[in-house]
Design an enzyme around this catalytic site. Structure first.
Site, PDB file in Angstrom:
ATOM      1  N   ASP A 289      39.913  45.920  34.667  1.00  0.00           N
ATOM      2  CA  ASP A 289      40.958  44.929  34.560  1.00  0.00           C
ATOM      3  C   ASP A 289      41.999  45.471  33.577  1.00  0.00           C
ATOM      4  O   ASP A 289      41.818  46.532  32.962  1.00  0.00           O
ATOM      5  CB  ASP A 289      40.380  43.574  34.089  1.00  0.00           C
ATOM      6  N   GLU A 495      44.580  32.392  32.792  1.00  0.00           N
ATOM      7  CA  GLU A 495      43.634  33.048  31.884  1.00  0.00           C
ATOM      8  C   GLU A 495      43.405  32.241  30.621  1.00  0.00           C
ATOM      9  O   GLU A 495      43.263  31.016  30.683  1.00  0.00           O
ATOM     10  CB  GLU A 495      44.127  34.478  31.621  1.00  0.00           C
TER      11      GLU A 495
END
Ligand code: IDE
Length: 606
Positions: A289, A495
């Protein structure tokens, strides 16, 4: 140069062998980098100097920084970078990536679909496959062949800021929804060897199952935190989506920021190499990521060299946004020289990356064209999104007296009120990962139909509609409204920004709802990425609809409110009473929800 690796008539393995034999060690290592496109924009020559594997449109970096860039501008931008890559010594095409997680959400005017939390409520994998196919077309229309979707997280705690990216708390629904891979990549031919990536055509994209593994199981839903669960629990809840994705030919898998029992996933060789690659026989490539390698240490990047060593040896094949390409190549080169990274680890990574590029047909068709730009936001795509919205809405209450259901609402009546912060705001109804990373509380963020627009287009022309985001109490006294539609909910968030421990309906929406519903017969339409605290307010609501994050086609909401279609959605997440019950999931011993998993009232179309 033996350029036969570009010849599609040769076998996959022969092409890889011919190419790899000619690649220098530096060219192999550079293939393992996915750099931020802005780094290449600043100095495009690095694409000629190094054979950089991939570029990413980091969220918030459309062509020229213009959030209203056209598809043609996207194609020109991607082709611009590709030409630089093709000018490198071996001319290995770079792989351009973007997040198309609910349609091609970085593209202005793209069809924006409901986020995954709503799609789980449809229980319709065939629908989700069609969504994948449309997403692939609209993404490819901008010259991009690789997307970071689907997110197959199994969100076990709605306090997690990314819970809306998860189809369900139930892994069985998540497994079913991996059918989106057939839409994105194309249907894998039955005789395809298991675990090998498959992409079937120029209107298909390489997909990415994410985030491996256990991203949705962190303590109290704290993003990027620790998933405490035993091997059996990990295997039975969080892993099955990966089996199904691999069987369906997913091309890539992204590693989770989170940890499993205290060990960072980005450094977990047992799970990435021994289990995913050797046991599940995954043959595509594993990508980190964003700065996931840097975040192996705290503070992030505090020992990049060690982090990179651990991540590559754990089995990560491609690194998303190393700080800069020169350092990345330098550090890995020295680890190889010092025998800390075996050269066959580099060869394994490069082979996997090249396999996906060859499968994509990138060598024979490295440059995009404008041939699909007219396929963006077509009526057919809008109708699919509208159908998805209809099927994703869950009717939680319909009438204080069940014998007198309020929905379907009458289209012909004297006067109605439409109220709430989310009634006429495309940005809020699309949620985050729309045009920008965090999304925006903006009415004209992109094109589409707000819920207010949809209601206006649906009711009888003789019906008067009064619209007020937050009507004052005075105006509600002696009102003459037959009923009110109150559309409220959460701000957009992505997020960690979405982590939330209280899950209350934000103000001013809560006050609007109380002011209106205590005086007018009201249906509340909740726009949220997850269940919120509603129990105390239920008695004052005549009806309640969970609309999740429906996307650009607001007509789907009006379709079921006014009976064009019946409500069919079923909760894919437990609706808790209070947050101190959390985590609480279907199957738990102590299960006392306000609305249980699978709940959803139905209505008949008129
Ligand atoms: O956008 C790439 C990835 C995405 O696919 C992952 O699901 C997600 O975990 C993720 N987070 C970031 C970091 N966010 C970011 C936002 C704006 C600009 C640059 C980075 C990037 N990504």
């Amino acid at each position: 140069i033996d350029a036969r690796y570009k010849d599609p008539k040769l076998s996959m393995n022969l092409r890889m062998k011919i190419l790899m034999k000619q690649m220098s060690q530096q060219e192999k290592i550079a293939q393992m980098a996915q750099i931020n496109r802005l780094e290449a924009e600043a100095d495009p020559k690095i694409l000629r100097k190094y054979s950089i594997g991939s570029l990413i449109t980091a969220p918030d970096s459309p062509p020229g920084g213009d959030h209203r860039a056209t598809a043609e501008q996207w194609v020109d931008m991607v082709n611009g970078y590709q030409r630089w890559s093709l000018s490198s010594r071996l001319g290995i095409p770079m792989l351009y990536a973007t997040d198309s997680v609910h349609g091609h959400n970085n593209l202005y005017r793209a069809t924006i679909f409901p986020h995954n939390v709503g799609l789980g409520a449809t229980r319709d994998p065939e629908l989700v496959k069609r969504i994948g196919a449309v997403t692939a077309i609209e993404t490819r229309a901008t010259g991009i062949p690789y997307v970071f979707a689907p997110c197959i997280a199994v969100c076990r705690d709605p306090r997690w800021g990314r819970c809306y990216e998860s189809y369900s708390e139930d892994h069985k629904i998540v497994e079913q929804m991996t059918d989106i891979i057939y839409g994105l990549q194309g249907e894998i031919p039955p005789d395809s060897p298991k675990g090998v990536p498959y992409v079937g055509g120029k209107d298909k994209v390489a997909a990415c199952a994410k985030h491996f593994v256990g991203d949705g199981g962190t303590t109290k839903g704290i993003n990027e935190n620790n998933t405490v669960i035993d091997w059996h629990g990990l295997l039975s809840i969080h892993m099955p989506g990966y089996y199904h994705s691999i069987i369906k030919g997913v091309s890539t898998i992204m590693v989770s920021y989170s940890s499993w029992n205290g060990q960072k996933m980005h450094a977990n060789k047992t799970l990435i190499t021994h289990f995913l690659k050797n046991t599940l026989k995954f043959k595509g490539f594993v990508i980190s990521d964003w700065q996931g390698v840097d975040r192996i240490t705290y503070p992030s990047g505090s020992n990049y060299s060690t982090s990179l060593l651990r991540a590559i040896n754990a089995g990560i094949d491609m690194v998303m946004v190393p700080p800069n390409i020169t350092e990345f190549v330098g550090v890995i080169t020295s680890h190889v020289k010092n025998k800390l990274i075996p050269i066959n680890r580099i060869n394994d990574a490069v082979r996997r990356i090249l396999r996906v590029k060859i499968t994509l047909g990138l060598f024979e068709n490295p440059l995009a064209d404008y041939s699909l730009v007219d396929e963006i936001r077509t009526q057919a795509h809008r109708h699919l999104a509208r159908e998805s919205v209809r099927k994703s809405l869950v009717l939680l209450k319909n009438g204080k007296d069940a014998n007198k259901p309020l929905i379907p609402l009458p289209k012909k009546t004297s006067k109605i009120l439409v109220a709430g912060t989310h009634a006429n705001n495309l940005g809020l109804q699309c949620g985050a990962w729309t045009i920008t990373w965090q999304g925006q509380n903006a009415h004209n963020l992109t094109t589409g139909t707000t819920i207010l627009n949809a209601i206006s287009a649906t009711v009888d022309p003789s019906t008067e509609i009064v619209y007020s985001e937050n009507p004052d109490v005075e105006s509600l006294k002696n009102h003459k409204y037959s009923y009110a539609v109150v559309v409220v909910g959460e701000p957009t968030y992505a997020e960690t920004a979405g982590d939330n421990l209280n899950l209350t309906i934000p103000e001013p929406g809560l006050s609007t709802m109380m002011n209106v519903c205590s005086r007018v017969k009201c249906v509340v339409v909740l726009i949220s990425g997850r269940p919120l605290v509603v129990e105390p307010y239920l008695p004052m609501m005549e009806a309640l609809v969970a609309a999740w994050l429906p996307g650009s086609e607001g007509e789907g909401v009006a379709d079921v409110l006014f009976g064009e279609y019946g409500f069919t959605g079923k909760l894919a997440r437990t609706w808790f009473r209070t947050v101190d019950q959390l985590p609480m999931n279907v199957g738990d011993k102590h299960y006392d929800p306000l609305f249980p998993f699978g709940f959803g009232l139905t209505t008949k179309p008129i």
